[in-house]
Design an enzyme around this catalytic site. Structure first.
Site, PDB file in Angstrom:
ATOM      1  N   HIS A 121       0.797  -1.072   0.243  1.00 44.38           N
ATOM      2  CA  HIS A 121      -0.105  -0.193  -0.154  1.00 44.38           C
ATOM      3  C   HIS A 121       0.869   1.123  -0.220  1.00 44.38           C
ATOM      4  O   HIS A 121       1.665   1.414   0.158  1.00 44.38           O
ATOM      5  CB  HIS A 121      -0.983   0.099   1.397  1.00 44.38           C
ATOM      6  CG  HIS A 121      -2.018   1.165   0.784  1.00 44.38           C
ATOM      7  ND1 HIS A 121      -1.140   2.302   1.208  1.00 44.38           N
ATOM      8  CD2 HIS A 121      -2.972   1.207   0.591  1.00 44.38           C
ATOM      9  CE1 HIS A 121      -3.246   3.170   1.503  1.00 44.38           C
ATOM     10  NE2 HIS A 121      -3.452   2.651   1.347  1.00 44.38           N
TER      11      HIS A 121
ATOM     12  N   GLU B 105      -4.186   2.996  -7.268  1.00 45.49           N
ATOM     13  CA  GLU B 105      -4.304   4.063  -6.270  1.00 45.49           C
ATOM     14  C   GLU B 105      -3.465   5.140  -6.344  1.00 45.49           C
ATOM     15  O   GLU B 105      -2.278   5.053  -5.655  1.00 45.49           O
ATOM     16  CB  GLU B 105      -4.606   3.553  -4.544  1.00 45.49           C
ATOM     17  CG  GLU B 105      -5.493   2.314  -4.311  1.00 45.49           C
ATOM     18  CD  GLU B 105      -5.387   2.324  -3.304  1.00 45.49           C
ATOM     19  OE1 GLU B 105      -6.847   2.626  -2.445  1.00 45.49           O
ATOM     20  OE2 GLU B 105      -4.773   1.721  -2.357  1.00 45.49           O
TER      21      GLU B 105
END
Length: 215
Positions: free
Chosen positions: A85, A133
């Protein structure tokens, strides 16, 4: 369509969110999962919701203080894990090692990346899924599917060129059912979201709004 709610380290009640997610998933038939802090995996899994780890480390049993052992996450009730992430980036070798660790523990995997080029590289490592993302949109409420839809379509194309079996998700700014539909229309098979649910006054209502267009 897969909806994965990342609770990050937000001061929400993970069991409340997980219970809401389990109920909404049961009522709608939409696959909804929750990724809590490692210490909360067991409590979240006990609600019956599909439970994911936010991270596992590229280690085996041994002298690895502070690491998150994939087998421990699985034993606590996790069935999958996020990796890389943008708030917890890894070196390429560590992503590869963490994927191996997840495979040993029979955890499903989603590797996050910032842009289509990185998505192609992540897909080459053969995870179950990848998620694009753009970090500048995370937590803004402005979905990538609207801010820059080419990022989503580019990620789908980049992954397909490398690994036709990998699922492609998108995240950053996802908070409404309209965002979910837009992501699907652009070729994504799921979404990652966090603050739109974790910081909502009513997590169940937020999730119901999210999946309503799919019903």
């Amino acid at each position: 369509m897969f909806v994965l709610v990342n609770l990050k380290a937000y001061p929400c009640d993970p069991v409340e969110v997980a219970t809401a997610a389990a109920d909404v998933s049961d009522d709608s038939g939409v696959r909804v999962a929750v990724a809590p802090q490692a210490a909360q995996i067991s409590a979240v899994a006990e609600t019956g919701v599909e439970t994911w780890a936010q991270h596992v480390s590229a280690v085996e049993h041994g002298s690895h203080t502070g690491s998150t052992l994939a087998e421990a996450a699985a034993d606590a009730g996790a069935v999958g894990t996020l990796l890389n992430h943008s708030e917890n980036r890894l070196k390429l070798a560590d992503i590869d090692g963490a994927l191996d660790a997840a495979d040993r523990a029979d955890l499903e995997t989603i590797v996050c990346a910032n842009n289509p080029a990185q998505i192609g590289a992540a897909a080459a490592l053969d995870p179950d899924g990848v998620a694009v993302e753009p970090p500048e949109l995370i937590g803004t409420g402005t979905p990538v599917s609207k801010a820059d839809p080419d990022i989503v379509t580019g990620a789908v194309d980049a992954a397909a060129r490398v690994n036709g079996d990998v699922d492609v998700l998108c995240g950053a700014g996802i908070s409404t059912g309209e965002d979910l539909v837009s992501a699907s229309d652009l070729g994504a098979s799921g979404v990652l979201l966090a603050s739109g649910v974790a910081k909502a006054d009513d997590p169940r209502a937020a999730l119901e709004d999210l999946v309503e267009p799919l019903l």
